[in-house]
Design a protein around this motif. Sequence first.
Motif, mmCIF file in Angstrom:
data_model
loop_
_atom_site.group_PDB
_atom_site.id
_atom_site.type_symbol
_atom_site.label_atom_id
_atom_site.label_comp_id
_atom_site.label_asym_id
_atom_site.label_seq_id
_atom_site.Cartn_x
_atom_site.Cartn_y
_atom_site.Cartn_z
ATOM 1 N N UNK A 272 0.883 -1.244 -0.016
ATOM 2 C CA UNK A 272 0.130 0.034 0.096
ATOM 3 C C UNK A 272 0.793 1.182 -0.007
ATOM 4 N N UNK A 273 0.932 1.882 -1.203
ATOM 5 C CA UNK A 273 1.943 3.139 -1.353
ATOM 6 C C UNK A 273 1.271 4.256 -0.515
ATOM 7 N N UNK A 274 0.139 4.464 -0.069
ATOM 8 C CA UNK A 274 -0.468 5.519 0.723
ATOM 9 C C UNK A 274 -0.166 5.325 2.226
ATOM 10 N N UNK A 275 0.332 4.034 2.501
ATOM 11 C CA UNK A 275 0.370 3.959 4.038
ATOM 12 C C UNK A 275 1.608 4.684 4.409
ATOM 13 N N UNK A 276 2.482 5.217 3.772
ATOM 14 C CA UNK A 276 3.623 5.991 4.113
ATOM 15 C C UNK A 276 3.963 7.122 3.235
ATOM 16 N N UNK A 277 4.117 8.317 3.944
ATOM 17 C CA UNK A 277 4.382 9.475 3.030
ATOM 18 C C UNK A 277 5.451 9.577 1.886
ATOM 19 N N UNK A 278 6.576 8.746 2.406
ATOM 20 C CA UNK A 278 7.512 8.755 1.246
ATOM 21 C C UNK A 278 7.141 7.936 0.033
#
Length: 155
Positions: free
Chosen positions: A33-39
């Motif tokens: 899930x790329x949305x899980x972390x800001x970076x």
Amino acid sequence: MTSIHPSLFLECTLFQQEESPVKKDLLEKPRLNHNAVVETRFLVEFVRLRAAANEKVLVFNIFLRPLCLIIDQLKLTLKWTENEEIFYMYGKVKKKKSLIHKFNYANSHVKILLASTKACSEGINLVGASRVVLLDVEWNPSVEKQAISRAYRIG
């Protein structure tokens, strides 16, 4: 290495005392899930926007595992494939010259090149990229300058 995404913590070697408080299922769940972390949210969105503007992105990192995680996230999120829209360069890649030529070619389908900072040292020209992203900070600032200089050439 774990500053890019917390799921990378699972790939670290831990002592027995350190393993017990780690909730592995909580770290595995957000892996793709790329949305899980800001970076990773920033990077995936940035790459998507640059691709829409027909620009190529060059991403450097010291470690390979964060680059592999980003490749997996790009494949899942943007439905891109490795060796088509996504290129990956690290020390053991055999055909670097061919990969570099395809990346620099203006009409190629390549959107992003993820590369190890060490694999792309002096002498490599990646002028096909219009944007450079450094995921990790090097202790030696000249290494970062060399990475940026792979894409940007004065004159």
